[in-house]
Enzyme design. Sequence first.
Site, mmCIF file in Angstrom:
data_model
loop_
_atom_site.group_PDB
_atom_site.id
_atom_site.type_symbol
_atom_site.label_atom_id
_atom_site.label_comp_id
_atom_site.label_asym_id
_atom_site.label_seq_id
_atom_site.Cartn_x
_atom_site.Cartn_y
_atom_site.Cartn_z
ATOM 1 N N SER A 93 5.385 5.086 -16.458
ATOM 2 C CA SER A 93 6.186 5.747 -17.494
ATOM 3 C C SER A 93 7.251 6.642 -16.877
ATOM 4 O O SER A 93 8.360 6.763 -17.400
ATOM 5 C CB SER A 93 5.278 6.570 -18.415
ATOM 6 O OG SER A 93 4.494 5.696 -19.192
ATOM 7 N N GLN A 112 -11.358 8.243 -32.105
ATOM 8 C CA GLN A 112 -11.638 9.430 -32.912
ATOM 9 C C GLN A 112 -12.092 9.031 -34.320
ATOM 10 O O GLN A 112 -13.034 9.592 -34.866
ATOM 11 C CB GLN A 112 -10.372 10.313 -32.978
ATOM 12 C CG GLN A 112 -10.644 11.737 -33.414
ATOM 13 C CD GLN A 112 -11.578 12.447 -32.427
ATOM 14 O OE1 GLN A 112 -11.670 12.086 -31.262
ATOM 15 N NE2 GLN A 112 -12.286 13.452 -32.925
ATOM 16 N N ARG A 133 -16.897 3.113 -43.446
ATOM 17 C CA ARG A 133 -17.795 4.187 -43.022
ATOM 18 C C ARG A 133 -17.877 5.283 -44.097
ATOM 19 O O ARG A 133 -16.865 5.845 -44.507
ATOM 20 C CB ARG A 133 -17.285 4.792 -41.711
ATOM 21 C CG ARG A 133 -18.039 6.005 -41.214
ATOM 22 C CD ARG A 133 -19.436 5.648 -40.792
ATOM 23 N NE ARG A 133 -20.118 6.813 -40.209
ATOM 24 C CZ ARG A 133 -21.402 6.821 -39.902
ATOM 25 N NH1 ARG A 133 -22.153 5.743 -40.129
ATOM 26 N NH2 ARG A 133 -21.950 7.886 -39.359
ATOM 27 N N THR A 173 -1.704 -9.164 -9.549
ATOM 28 C CA THR A 173 -2.350 -9.798 -10.701
ATOM 29 C C THR A 173 -2.414 -11.308 -10.477
ATOM 30 O O THR A 173 -1.425 -11.903 -10.014
ATOM 31 C CB THR A 173 -1.548 -9.487 -11.980
ATOM 32 O OG1 THR A 173 -1.546 -8.080 -12.166
ATOM 33 C CG2 THR A 173 -2.164 -10.165 -13.204
ATOM 34 N N PRO A 230 0.815 -1.225 0.000
ATOM 35 C CA PRO A 230 0.000 0.000 0.000
ATOM 36 C C PRO A 230 0.846 1.273 0.000
ATOM 37 O O PRO A 230 0.541 2.226 -0.718
ATOM 38 C CB PRO A 230 -0.826 -0.125 1.287
ATOM 39 C CG PRO A 230 -0.929 -1.604 1.520
ATOM 40 C CD PRO A 230 0.367 -2.188 1.012
ATOM 41 N N GLU A 269 4.350 -2.608 -13.690
ATOM 42 C CA GLU A 269 5.756 -2.986 -13.930
ATOM 43 C C GLU A 269 6.614 -1.743 -14.182
ATOM 44 O O GLU A 269 7.515 -1.727 -15.001
ATOM 45 C CB GLU A 269 5.855 -4.010 -15.075
ATOM 46 C CG GLU A 269 4.967 -5.218 -14.761
ATOM 47 C CD GLU A 269 5.435 -6.526 -15.335
ATOM 48 O OE1 GLU A 269 6.630 -6.617 -15.668
ATOM 49 O OE2 GLU A 269 4.608 -7.434 -15.425
ATOM 50 N N GLY A 270 6.292 -0.717 -13.426
ATOM 51 C CA GLY A 270 7.005 0.567 -13.508
ATOM 52 C C GLY A 270 6.224 1.552 -14.359
ATOM 53 O O GLY A 270 5.981 1.302 -15.531
HETATM 54 C C1 LIG Z 1 -4.044 -3.664 -12.636
HETATM 55 C C2 LIG Z 1 -2.784 -3.673 -11.872
HETATM 56 C C3 LIG Z 1 -2.047 -4.838 -11.755
HETATM 57 C C4 LIG Z 1 -0.866 -4.862 -11.011
HETATM 58 N N1 LIG Z 1 -0.216 -6.045 -10.847
HETATM 59 C C5 LIG Z 1 0.821 -6.109 -9.959
HETATM 60 C C6 LIG Z 1 1.414 -7.365 -9.615
HETATM 61 O O1 LIG Z 1 1.042 -8.405 -10.152
HETATM 62 N N2 LIG Z 1 2.387 -7.375 -8.671
HETATM 63 C C7 LIG Z 1 2.815 -6.253 -8.053
HETATM 64 O O2 LIG Z 1 3.687 -6.331 -7.210
HETATM 65 N N3 LIG Z 1 2.295 -5.032 -8.375
HETATM 66 C C8 LIG Z 1 1.304 -4.945 -9.301
HETATM 67 N N4 LIG Z 1 0.728 -3.724 -9.597
HETATM 68 C C9 LIG Z 1 1.253 -2.539 -8.965
HETATM 69 C C10 LIG Z 1 1.959 -1.580 -9.913
HETATM 70 O O3 LIG Z 1 3.189 -2.082 -10.312
HETATM 71 C C11 LIG Z 1 2.051 -0.226 -9.237
HETATM 72 O O4 LIG Z 1 0.751 0.296 -9.224
HETATM 73 C C12 LIG Z 1 3.003 0.720 -9.906
HETATM 74 O O5 LIG Z 1 4.307 0.276 -9.773
HETATM 75 C C13 LIG Z 1 2.870 2.137 -9.395
HETATM 76 O O6 LIG Z 1 2.858 2.190 -8.002
HETATM 77 P P1 LIG Z 1 1.713 3.023 -7.233
HETATM 78 O O7 LIG Z 1 0.424 2.567 -7.794
HETATM 79 O O8 LIG Z 1 1.928 2.873 -5.792
HETATM 80 O O9 LIG Z 1 1.933 4.503 -7.676
HETATM 81 P P2 LIG Z 1 2.939 5.573 -7.006
HETATM 82 O O10 LIG Z 1 4.283 4.970 -6.897
HETATM 83 O O11 LIG Z 1 2.328 6.121 -5.801
HETATM 84 O O12 LIG Z 1 2.982 6.663 -8.135
HETATM 85 C C14 LIG Z 1 2.044 7.729 -8.242
HETATM 86 C C15 LIG Z 1 2.540 8.682 -9.317
HETATM 87 O O13 LIG Z 1 3.793 9.239 -8.926
HETATM 88 C C16 LIG Z 1 4.758 9.005 -9.892
HETATM 89 N N5 LIG Z 1 6.064 8.836 -9.271
HETATM 90 C C17 LIG Z 1 6.385 8.009 -8.249
HETATM 91 N N6 LIG Z 1 7.694 8.105 -7.976
HETATM 92 C C18 LIG Z 1 8.215 8.984 -8.850
HETATM 93 C C19 LIG Z 1 9.514 9.481 -9.095
HETATM 94 N N7 LIG Z 1 10.573 9.083 -8.387
HETATM 95 N N8 LIG Z 1 9.680 10.382 -10.079
HETATM 96 C C20 LIG Z 1 8.619 10.784 -10.819
HETATM 97 N N9 LIG Z 1 7.382 10.350 -10.636
HETATM 98 C C21 LIG Z 1 7.165 9.448 -9.667
HETATM 99 C C22 LIG Z 1 4.303 7.771 -10.596
HETATM 100 O O14 LIG Z 1 4.885 7.645 -11.880
HETATM 101 C C23 LIG Z 1 2.823 7.995 -10.650
HETATM 102 O O15 LIG Z 1 2.520 8.859 -11.704
HETATM 103 C C24 LIG Z 1 -0.417 -3.681 -10.379
HETATM 104 C C25 LIG Z 1 -1.139 -2.510 -10.541
HETATM 105 C C26 LIG Z 1 -2.311 -2.495 -11.240
HETATM 106 C C27 LIG Z 1 -3.082 -1.216 -11.332
#
Ligand SMILES: Cc1cc2nc3c(=O)[nH]c(=O)nc-3n(C[C@H](O)[C@H](O)[C@H](O)COP(=O)(O)OP(=O)(O)OC[C@H]3O[C@@H](n4cnc5c(N)ncnc54)[C@H](O)[C@@H]3O)c2cc1C
Lengths: 263, 386
Positions: B366, B336, B268, B158, B128, B363-364
Amino acid sequence: MNIVVCVKQVPDTEAPIRITPDGSGIDETGLTLVMNYYDEHATEAGLRLREQFGGTVTLVSVGPERAREALRTGLAMGADDAVLVSDPALNGADHLGIARVLAAVIKTLPHDAVICGKLSTDDNAATIGAALAEYLGLPQATAVAHLEVDAAGTGAVVHREVEGGVEVVAVPFPALLTVERSLNEPRYPSLPGIMKAKRKEIKILTLENLGLTAAEVGVAAARTALVRLSPPPARKAGRIVEGDTEQAVAAILAFLKDEAKVL
Amino acid sequence: MDFQLTDEHRMIQATVREFATREILPRAAALDHSPTFPAEIIQKAAALGLMGMMVPERFGGAGVDAVSYVLVQEELARASAGVQTIITVNNSLVCDPIAHFGTEEQKRRYLPRLCSGASLGCYCLTEPAYGSDAMSLQTSARRDGGEWVLRGTKIFVTNGVEADICIAYARAGPEPGARGISAFIVEKRFPGISVGKVEKKLGIKCSSTAEIVLDDCRVPASNLLGEPGTGGKIALSTLDGGRLGIAAQAVGIARAALEEATAYAASRQQFGRSIGEFQAIQWMLADMATRTDAARLLMLRAAYLRQQGTRYTREASMAKLFASETAMWTTHKAIQIFGGYGYNQDYPVERYFRDAKITEIYEGTSEVQRLVIARHVLGKNVIGDS
Ligand SMILES: Cc1cc2nc3c(=O)[nH]c(=O)nc-3n(C[C@H](O)[C@H](O)[C@H](O)COP(=O)(O)OP(=O)(O)OC[C@H]3O[C@@H](n4cnc5c(N)ncnc54)[C@H](O)[C@@H]3O)c2cc1C
């Protein structure tokens, strides 16, 4: 149980076919070639018999070198071996000639059952299986839609789809069967199967290897000759019926009765 | 320089294209509208050898190379990104680390069933409070006799609902950051592991995303994956491979959008001709095609490098970054081109658009991909990280 399956490489039925300007054949540039769909079902039937009784499935094809790809598909589905007869002297051979070549190969292989597709989708002739049975001196059942081999593997009871019903036929093995597409659902080649198929050698034979001559099976021996290929006539444009629902329904009914004569 | 796929690549691609078109595509819309786990499709995929594609044959895998892997993932995602997610996680995030870092015993115990479809895997890294900053994770692992005791909460996992084999990362030592992390193979039948909240998502709906609660979960010592303290390294190197799968997913979605939009533009009619005759539409299609091809080339380069045994972290990040942004852009343009018809559920392009978004996140994100790439561009110490 040793099973031989005959396989042909044909143009994909979904690929657009272009006929060469002189009408002597089809233009193969850019054409996707696949294993004849009926032969996929024949291969599947062979593999299921092997799963039931043990033994081997050997694929045999006659065609140009590129037909190797169709054999590769069958090997990837799980067949054990594949033989291709490829010889320029076979250009222009007719179906009886091809059947004689197949017979010559199959005579060298142990065979309890020889399985062919009912027809190949390019020529639509449905003659190879029947002719091959004659050349091999085997009993035959064609257009098999249901296949049951007895527990000892000594023969089969098959269902043939005939006009208006089903014909049930018994054949003792060794026998030749040609199969319908409704017989089974062919398996997809698996990835490990593809990798194994890659390592298998596909034997390529010439007429000489089989002790045959062009005079016996080539164009000189052909009893039919291709006169010309021509494309089907272009489809006519559809007709759009105008008017409100009631009028339109009446017009369509009139068309179905009077013009199409299907009602 | 040789841009040709091998005969085997083409055969694998054609086989999976046919499989995906016949077995997955007709069910893709229903799997999105009323999400259920596509158990039957997964079993069929397993029979084809798609669940452990790069696992050596002696452990039940298909033993194919990384180029085959991405070609297959593209075909699957073109039919259904949700189905592909389930499959790519099992391959990249579960089979891969076991095959690379597992003991002979672990490989023999877990790989055959993960490859055959008897088992399904999941990857538990995110927590979390630690997403992008995964190396700060706080789930703990304490040694107790012949067992490790894991405590913490993983989220967004996942396959979390259906999986029975989990790769879980936990802090087993006092070292901060990556060096304190160890990886474990945790079976769902072990005491103390349970599934918590299941997410409702924007897209890839048939793949479950769940919370995994480790409440003093007891894991045999023999289920430690790799050496203690190498979990961070395992997680990151696993993600390189995972990113290939996500790049391929994004390429597949982009291609699906391009195919649908192209067909629609030809059929279309407006103002007495097909909309594909308007230059505005042609330019969109041209850009969609170009970006999709560029994304695919980046994907293939990264896969090729992996196959060569070269480090490909930078290239995997580039492929994942560019492909996911291409998927987003291309699906946006596809809607579009469809106009109002693209906005409703009768056509698949709105689904592609929703599915595409996840590729920019998991998986990280953008942003994280850009961080990784920038680190390679600038040299490690310029970014200011420790
Ligand atoms: C459908 C789904 C499936 C997933 N499956 C898995 C799984 O199987 N196993 C698993 O372990 N995880 C899984 N994840 C987790 C996923 O890898 C994370 O959601 C993701 O890595 C981003 O973490 P966060 O959601 O906590 O966002 P945060 O890390 O809180 O990021 C929020 C925003 O801040 C930006 N940000 C954060 N740090 C920086 C930085 N240093 N510089 C610039 N910008 C930054 C991010 O890019 C983003 O825009 C899943 C997520 C989803 C939604």
